[in-house]
Design a protein around this motif. Structure first.
Motif, PDB file in Angstrom:
ATOM      1  N   GLN A 111      17.042   9.148  -8.779  1.00  0.00           N
ATOM      2  CA  GLN A 111      17.095   9.637 -10.162  1.00  0.00           C
ATOM      3  C   GLN A 111      17.445   8.537 -11.148  1.00  0.00           C
ATOM      4  OE1 GLN A 111      16.005  12.477 -11.361  1.00  0.00           O
ATOM      5  NE2 GLN A 111      15.434  13.021  -9.279  1.00  0.00           N
ATOM      6  N   SER A 112      18.364   7.677 -10.783  1.00  0.00           N
ATOM      7  CA  SER A 112      18.758   6.566 -11.660  1.00  0.00           C
ATOM      8  C   SER A 112      17.586   5.632 -11.899  1.00  0.00           C
ATOM      9  CB  SER A 112      19.918   5.782 -11.057  1.00  0.00           C
ATOM     10  OG  SER A 112      21.057   6.590 -10.978  1.00  0.00           O
ATOM     11  N   ARG A 113      16.869   5.326 -10.853  1.00  0.00           N
ATOM     12  CA  ARG A 113      15.728   4.410 -10.981  1.00  0.00           C
ATOM     13  C   ARG A 113      14.636   5.037 -11.843  1.00  0.00           C
ATOM     14  NH1 ARG A 113      15.265  -1.140 -10.122  1.00  0.00           N
ATOM     15  NH2 ARG A 113      13.101  -1.533  -9.726  1.00  0.00           N
ATOM     16  N   LYS A 114      14.390   6.343 -11.676  1.00  0.00           N
ATOM     17  CA  LYS A 114      13.392   7.021 -12.512  1.00  0.00           C
ATOM     18  C   LYS A 114      13.798   6.952 -13.980  1.00  0.00           C
ATOM     19  CE  LYS A 114      11.674  10.399  -9.209  1.00  0.00           C
ATOM     20  NZ  LYS A 114      11.708  11.799  -8.827  1.00  0.00           N
ATOM     21  N   SER A 115      15.069   7.203 -14.256  1.00  0.00           N
ATOM     22  CA  SER A 115      15.559   7.138 -15.634  1.00  0.00           C
ATOM     23  C   SER A 115      15.404   5.731 -16.194  1.00  0.00           C
ATOM     24  CB  SER A 115      17.028   7.549 -15.707  1.00  0.00           C
ATOM     25  OG  SER A 115      17.185   8.881 -15.330  1.00  0.00           O
ATOM     26  N   LEU A 116      15.747   4.745 -15.399  1.00  0.00           N
ATOM     27  CA  LEU A 116      15.641   3.350 -15.821  1.00  0.00           C
ATOM     28  C   LEU A 116      14.185   2.973 -16.099  1.00  0.00           C
ATOM     29  CD1 LEU A 116      17.297   0.751 -16.243  1.00  0.00           C
ATOM     30  CD2 LEU A 116      16.850   0.205 -13.856  1.00  0.00           C
ATOM     31  N   MET A 117      13.279   3.392 -15.243  1.00  0.00           N
ATOM     32  CA  MET A 117      11.864   3.091 -15.444  1.00  0.00           C
ATOM     33  C   MET A 117      11.326   3.818 -16.675  1.00  0.00           C
ATOM     34  SD  MET A 117      10.901   0.867 -13.304  1.00  0.00           S
ATOM     35  CE  MET A 117      12.492   0.111 -13.166  1.00  0.00           C
ATOM     36  N   PHE A 120       0.799  -1.227   0.000  1.00  0.00           N
ATOM     37  CA  PHE A 120       0.000   0.000   0.000  1.00  0.00           C
ATOM     38  C   PHE A 120       0.837   1.285   0.000  1.00  0.00           C
ATOM     39  CE2 PHE A 120       0.565  -1.218   4.441  1.00  0.00           C
ATOM     40  CZ  PHE A 120       0.953  -0.031   5.030  1.00  0.00           C
ATOM     41  N   PHE A 121       2.132   1.177   0.040  1.00  0.00           N
ATOM     42  CA  PHE A 121       3.013   2.350   0.077  1.00  0.00           C
ATOM     43  C   PHE A 121       3.991   2.261  -1.092  1.00  0.00           C
ATOM     44  CE2 PHE A 121       6.986   4.330   1.959  1.00  0.00           C
ATOM     45  CZ  PHE A 121       6.539   5.644   1.877  1.00  0.00           C
ATOM     46  N   GLU A 122       4.043   3.318  -1.906  1.00  0.00           N
ATOM     47  CA  GLU A 122       4.941   3.350  -3.063  1.00  0.00           C
ATOM     48  C   GLU A 122       6.013   4.415  -2.844  1.00  0.00           C
ATOM     49  OE1 GLU A 122       2.922   3.607  -6.804  1.00  0.00           O
ATOM     50  OE2 GLU A 122       1.297   2.340  -6.089  1.00  0.00           O
ATOM     51  N   PRO A 123       7.127   4.018  -2.247  1.00  0.00           N
ATOM     52  CA  PRO A 123       8.174   5.006  -1.948  1.00  0.00           C
ATOM     53  C   PRO A 123       9.003   5.365  -3.182  1.00  0.00           C
ATOM     54  CG  PRO A 123       8.909   2.832  -1.305  1.00  0.00           C
ATOM     55  CD  PRO A 123       7.487   2.682  -1.784  1.00  0.00           C
ATOM     56  N   GLU A 124       9.676   6.481  -3.091  1.00  0.00           N
ATOM     57  CA  GLU A 124      10.636   6.890  -4.118  1.00  0.00           C
ATOM     58  C   GLU A 124      11.980   6.205  -3.869  1.00  0.00           C
ATOM     59  OE1 GLU A 124      13.046  10.953  -4.946  1.00  0.00           O
ATOM     60  OE2 GLU A 124      10.864  11.128  -5.084  1.00  0.00           O
ATOM     61  N   LEU A 125      12.226   5.887  -2.597  1.00  0.00           N
ATOM     62  CA  LEU A 125      13.498   5.299  -2.196  1.00  0.00           C
ATOM     63  C   LEU A 125      13.262   4.224  -1.138  1.00  0.00           C
ATOM     64  CD1 LEU A 125      16.659   5.552  -2.340  1.00  0.00           C
ATOM     65  CD2 LEU A 125      16.471   7.131  -0.419  1.00  0.00           C
ATOM     66  N   ILE A 126      13.986   3.109  -1.267  1.00  0.00           N
ATOM     67  CA  ILE A 126      13.961   2.054  -0.258  1.00  0.00           C
ATOM     68  C   ILE A 126      15.390   1.908   0.256  1.00  0.00           C
ATOM     69  CG2 ILE A 126      13.544  -0.390   0.212  1.00  0.00           C
ATOM     70  CD1 ILE A 126      11.525  -0.314  -2.161  1.00  0.00           C
ATOM     71  N   LEU A 127      15.537   2.043   1.562  1.00  0.00           N
ATOM     72  CA  LEU A 127      16.844   1.940   2.190  1.00  0.00           C
ATOM     73  C   LEU A 127      16.834   0.714   3.095  1.00  0.00           C
ATOM     74  CD1 LEU A 127      19.489   3.958   2.792  1.00  0.00           C
ATOM     75  CD2 LEU A 127      18.465   3.738   5.037  1.00  0.00           C
ATOM     76  N   VAL A 128      17.728  -0.230   2.819  1.00  0.00           N
ATOM     77  CA  VAL A 128      17.788  -1.475   3.585  1.00  0.00           C
ATOM     78  C   VAL A 128      19.101  -1.513   4.354  1.00  0.00           C
ATOM     79  CG1 VAL A 128      17.811  -3.997   3.433  1.00  0.00           C
ATOM     80  CG2 VAL A 128      16.403  -2.667   1.835  1.00  0.00           C
TER      81      VAL A 128
END
Length: 189
Positions: free
Chosen positions: A120-126, A46-54
């Motif tokens: 930013q990299s993930r947005k470009s990739l998507m 239910f949550f769509e983050p911009e960043l996931i930090l593990v």
């Protein structure tokens, strides 16, 4: 900087509090957290983050399986904080999903710069993935139209330009797409 949300997956509440405060201070709109991979998986429903930090290791796993499970289903940038003894294995297994792996301990500035880069990299990739999917669909549609055109050439003794024009005109006359007309032609023969 105006940013979306972040999901922090970490088994240490004191570290979550520190990272959460830092990220909210940097302009993230929300900072959710989970103490385990299984809780994080549920949260991502239910949550769509911009960043996931593990912060590896987690309570219930190292974190590799979690990242491999979620990578295809999220547009979020992924950063993993890992102990030195896990770095090489994590880099090898996670490089294909675009996760960034940082050695612990890490300073705040490096974390913030990496967070911006990951998002930013993930947005470009998507974006590239979407463009690729659109091109694949157009190619598939074009193949169907070409198949219908060649059916008209073979079965109706039309020339290629006549078949092409026939499909175009029929699409305009019926106010449908050339693809729909082509599919009808293929089905009728």
């Amino acid at each position: 900087m105006s940013a979306g949300g972040i999901l922090i997956v970490c088994s240490k509440p004191e570290l979550i509090k520190e990272i959460r405060a830092l990220m909210l201070q940097q302009g993230y709109s929300s900072a959710e957290y989970s103490l385990s991979a299984s809780a994080a998986r549920r949260k991502l429903d239910f949550f769509e983050p911009e960043l996931i930090l593990v912060n590896s290791p987690l309570q219930d796993e190292l974190g590799i399986d979690f990242i491999l499970d979620i990578a295809d289903n999220t547009d979020a940038g992924i950063i993993v904080l890992a102990k030195h003894e896990h770095l090489e294995d994590m880099q090898y297994r996670l490089e294909k999903v675009g996760a960034l792996i940082l050695p612990k301990p890490i300073n705040k500035m490096t974390l913030l710069q990496t967070a911006r880069f990951a998002a930013q990299s993930r947005k470009s990739l998507m974006g590239l993935k979407t463009i690729n999917e659109d091109l694949e669909k157009k190619m598939k549609d074009r193949k169907i139209i070409e198949k219908a055109k060649w059916i008209l050439v073979e079965k109706m003794n039309m020339t290629e330009p006549q078949a092409h024009r026939y499909i175009q005109k029929r699409a305009m006359d019926t106010r449908t797409s050339q693809l729909k007309v082509a599919e009808e032609i293929i089905q009728s023969f």
